[in-house]
Design a protein around this motif. Structure first.
Motif, mmCIF file in Angstrom:
data_model
loop_
_atom_site.group_PDB
_atom_site.id
_atom_site.type_symbol
_atom_site.label_atom_id
_atom_site.label_comp_id
_atom_site.label_asym_id
_atom_site.label_seq_id
_atom_site.Cartn_x
_atom_site.Cartn_y
_atom_site.Cartn_z
ATOM 1 N N VAL A 30 0.806 -1.304 0.017
ATOM 2 C CA VAL A 30 0.075 -0.075 0.121
ATOM 3 C C VAL A 30 0.935 1.284 -0.071
ATOM 4 O O VAL A 30 0.379 2.354 -0.799
ATOM 5 C CB VAL A 30 -0.983 -0.061 1.140
ATOM 6 C CG1 VAL A 30 -1.678 1.223 1.298
ATOM 7 C CG2 VAL A 30 -1.940 -1.186 1.049
ATOM 8 N N VAL A 122 -8.114 -5.539 -1.127
ATOM 9 C CA VAL A 122 -7.786 -4.441 -0.104
ATOM 10 C C VAL A 122 -7.220 -4.910 1.020
ATOM 11 O O VAL A 122 -7.405 -6.083 1.477
ATOM 12 C CB VAL A 122 -8.673 -3.531 -0.024
ATOM 13 C CG1 VAL A 122 -9.306 -2.593 -1.156
ATOM 14 C CG2 VAL A 122 -10.185 -4.389 0.884
ATOM 15 N N SER A 123 -6.457 -4.046 1.583
ATOM 16 C CA SER A 123 -5.835 -4.729 3.126
ATOM 17 C C SER A 123 -6.796 -5.002 4.042
ATOM 18 O O SER A 123 -6.217 -5.763 5.114
ATOM 19 C CB SER A 123 -4.909 -3.508 3.335
ATOM 20 O OG SER A 123 -5.347 -2.358 3.647
ATOM 21 N N THR A 124 -8.003 -4.479 3.940
ATOM 22 C CA THR A 124 -8.878 -4.734 4.968
ATOM 23 C C THR A 124 -9.836 -5.973 4.425
ATOM 24 O O THR A 124 -11.050 -6.209 4.970
ATOM 25 C CB THR A 124 -9.754 -3.571 5.330
ATOM 26 O OG1 THR A 124 -10.400 -2.967 4.060
ATOM 27 C CG2 THR A 124 -8.763 -2.559 6.144
ATOM 28 N N TRP A 125 -9.476 -6.789 3.507
ATOM 29 C CA TRP A 125 -10.363 -7.734 2.762
ATOM 30 C C TRP A 125 -10.843 -8.624 3.922
ATOM 31 O O TRP A 125 -12.108 -9.041 3.651
ATOM 32 C CB TRP A 125 -9.360 -8.555 1.973
ATOM 33 C CG TRP A 125 -10.022 -9.625 1.260
ATOM 34 C CD1 TRP A 125 -9.807 -11.040 1.539
ATOM 35 C CD2 TRP A 125 -10.855 -9.524 0.241
ATOM 36 N NE1 TRP A 125 -10.656 -11.608 0.587
ATOM 37 C CE2 TRP A 125 -11.112 -10.932 -0.249
ATOM 38 C CE3 TRP A 125 -11.250 -8.374 -0.724
ATOM 39 C CZ2 TRP A 125 -11.894 -11.139 -1.574
ATOM 40 C CZ3 TRP A 125 -12.070 -8.819 -1.787
ATOM 41 C CH2 TRP A 125 -12.382 -10.047 -2.247
ATOM 42 N N ARG A 289 -6.725 1.319 -7.383
ATOM 43 C CA ARG A 289 -6.209 0.206 -6.219
ATOM 44 C C ARG A 289 -6.191 1.193 -4.887
ATOM 45 O O ARG A 289 -6.576 0.813 -3.979
ATOM 46 C CB ARG A 289 -5.154 -0.406 -6.515
ATOM 47 C CG ARG A 289 -5.386 -1.310 -7.624
ATOM 48 C CD ARG A 289 -3.853 -2.243 -7.851
ATOM 49 N NE ARG A 289 -4.061 -2.969 -9.012
ATOM 50 C CZ ARG A 289 -3.493 -2.913 -10.259
ATOM 51 N NH1 ARG A 289 -2.516 -1.723 -10.137
ATOM 52 N NH2 ARG A 289 -3.703 -3.658 -11.270
ATOM 53 N N GLU A 293 -8.322 1.072 -1.509
ATOM 54 C CA GLU A 293 -7.762 1.399 -0.256
ATOM 55 C C GLU A 293 -8.458 2.404 0.758
ATOM 56 O O GLU A 293 -8.692 2.242 2.085
ATOM 57 C CB GLU A 293 -6.246 1.240 -0.335
ATOM 58 C CG GLU A 293 -5.592 0.095 -0.643
ATOM 59 C CD GLU A 293 -5.553 -1.045 0.199
ATOM 60 O OE1 GLU A 293 -5.949 -1.162 1.399
ATOM 61 O OE2 GLU A 293 -5.355 -2.217 -0.416
ATOM 62 N N TYR A 294 -8.698 3.485 -0.032
ATOM 63 C CA TYR A 294 -9.240 4.418 0.760
ATOM 64 C C TYR A 294 -10.701 4.343 1.416
ATOM 65 O O TYR A 294 -11.175 4.463 2.424
ATOM 66 C CB TYR A 294 -9.220 5.745 -0.058
ATOM 67 C CG TYR A 294 -9.907 7.116 0.326
ATOM 68 C CD1 TYR A 294 -9.539 7.891 1.396
ATOM 69 C CD2 TYR A 294 -10.930 7.487 -0.237
ATOM 70 C CE1 TYR A 294 -9.844 8.854 1.688
ATOM 71 C CE2 TYR A 294 -11.547 8.676 -0.133
ATOM 72 C CZ TYR A 294 -11.201 9.414 1.031
ATOM 73 O OH TYR A 294 -11.751 10.542 1.540
ATOM 74 N N TYR A 296 -12.163 1.651 1.650
ATOM 75 C CA TYR A 296 -12.392 0.430 2.731
ATOM 76 C C TYR A 296 -11.584 0.643 3.976
ATOM 77 O O TYR A 296 -11.303 -0.347 4.887
ATOM 78 C CB TYR A 296 -12.034 -0.905 2.091
ATOM 79 C CG TYR A 296 -13.000 -1.159 1.067
ATOM 80 C CD1 TYR A 296 -14.232 -2.111 1.542
ATOM 81 C CD2 TYR A 296 -12.932 -0.870 -0.213
ATOM 82 C CE1 TYR A 296 -15.255 -2.256 0.678
ATOM 83 C CE2 TYR A 296 -14.047 -1.298 -1.120
ATOM 84 C CZ TYR A 296 -15.103 -1.837 -0.662
ATOM 85 O OH TYR A 296 -16.276 -2.443 -1.681
ATOM 86 N N SER A 297 -10.908 1.905 4.204
ATOM 87 C CA SER A 297 -10.355 1.934 5.276
ATOM 88 C C SER A 297 -11.596 2.524 6.400
ATOM 89 O O SER A 297 -12.589 2.963 6.202
ATOM 90 C CB SER A 297 -9.490 3.460 5.254
ATOM 91 O OG SER A 297 -10.277 4.686 4.764
#
Length: 398
Positions: A30, A122-125, A289, A293-294, A296-297
């Motif tokens: 990210v 995303v990192s919060t998947w 992408r 990320e933004y 799903y933050s």
């Protein structure tokens, strides 16, 4: 060569669409994504009205945070229009084509099958419910709402409490949809009416919904125009079948001027999930992408809640105590039941796909009236033609 392998992954992943399955983005990836996205310099979105779930503030927040330009195409386009815009971009290199889409859940699987989407997790998947995401990362839910009746209480004196009430004589020339039949909002409205008429029999809901609207039309109660706040206020569509978050936003905007009542029908309560996806032909894939990320933050999920939408990661936010006290009072409480005591139904993906096909194909022959756009006296400054595809100027019809 510091972090060189991660930067290389960002640059080549767009060319590997369909050849690999996306992996969950790491914190390091990210960080590199921010650099790669800023190098692209811009992001192109489509069908994001600024008063839809608080998208105006969300878009401005992205621009301020990353110093990037956001091109806002056709904010009043439908889910179907969004898919068509991606399809028309195949084989082209036009930077003014959408990088990302926000569509009704039932529109995403076919777009994946047609090769129109690219995967990214995303990192919060892990905090996105499995039922609201594609296992390979081609699309995933972002927020959801419930179909309700938005009513101008200065005009309508007797509040309908359920779908069956809408056929009463006092609602002649009163009931409108807030979208045409290419929009997820309208499809879910017809489905909800049918679910009520079919006593929650999902298999019959789409057909019964069509027959309900045919009856509503025969009785002269259905107004065959795409309604919005203006038509609600001036009485052209004093009863709108609408997502609750849009109705709640309308109520906030005209508080003290027009009395808006929001009624959740006692039966046939339907919740609809919208999903995000990245175009397979995105001109700015890294910006796309980063946008995901933004969105799903924690920050933006809470912004959606402030905009009257239920973010898809709501359960995770609640479990970690991330909901501010003011949003707990003003946000979560807003989804109280106004009609029956049962909670809304979340149709499965298969149920939604079948309902959309049945309603879209059967509307003309069963209901027999075209839902048209109202004359637009204040056209958007955004382009209304994208790759030679004309977009009707309807109000927030997603």
């Amino acid at each position: 060569m510091k972090n060189g392998w991660r930067a290389n992954w960002l640059l080549v992943s767009a060319s590997a669409i369909g050849l690999t399955v996306a992996t969950v983005a790491s914190a390091g990836q990210v960080e590199d994504l921010v650099t790669a996205a800023k190098a692209e310099g811009q992001l192109t979105v489509i069908a994001l009205p600024r008063d839809w779930c608080g998208y105006g503030g969300i878009i401005d927040g992205f621009k301020a945070k990353y110093g990037m330009t956001v091109n806002e195409l056709s904010p009043d386009a439908t889910s179907s229009d969004e898919i068509d815009a991606i399809r028309s971009a195949r084989g082209k290199t036009d930077p003014r084509t959408p990088d990302v889409i926000d569509v009704g859940l039932s529109f995403a699987p076919s777009a994946k099958r047609d090769g129109l989407l690219q995967p990214y997790k995303v990192s919060t998947w892990a905090t996105i419910p499995n039922s609201a995401k594609d296992a390979d990362g081609y699309w995933y839910g972002d927020y959801y709402g419930t179909i309700i009746f938005e009513i101008n209480a200065d005009i309508v004196k007797k509040m309908p409490t359920d779908w069956a009430d809408l056929v009463a004589p006092e609602y002649r020339d009163a009931v409108g949809l807030a979208g045409d039949l290419t929009s997820n909002q309208a499809i879910q409205g017809v489905f909800a009416a049918g679910l009520s008429a079919a006593n929650n029999n999902v298999g019959e809901a789409a057909d019964r919904g069509l027959r309900f609207f045919a009856d509503l039309n025969r009785k002269g109660n259905f107004v065959p125009f795409v309604g919005d706040l203006a038509s609600l206020i001036d009485g052209r569509t004093p009863i709108l079948i609408r997502w609750d978050y849009l109705a709640l936003g309308d109520r906030d905007r005209v508080r003290g001027k027009t009395r808006i009542e929001i009624v959740r029908p006692a039966t046939g309560s339907v919740a609809g999930v919208y999903v995000q996806a990245i175009s397979a032909f995105a001109p700015h894939p890294n910006a796309a992408r980063l946008w995901m990320e933004y969105l799903y933050s924690d920050e933006t999920q809470l912004a959606w809640l402030s905009g009257h939408c239920s973010p898809i990661r709501l359960a995770d936010l609640v479990s970690r105590g991330k909901i501010p006290a003011d949003l707990t009072r003003r946000g979560l409480a807003q989804f109280e039941h106004y009609g029956g005591s049962a909670g809304p139904r979340f149709p499965t993906l298969e149920e939604q796909e079948q309902a959309r096909e049945t309603i879209a194909k059967g509307w003309d022959s069963i209901v027999g009236v075209t839902v048209q756009c109202l004359p637009d006296e204040n056209p958007s400054n955004g382009p209304m033609v994208l790759n030679n595809i004309p977009f009707l100027q309807c109000s927030t019809p997603q």
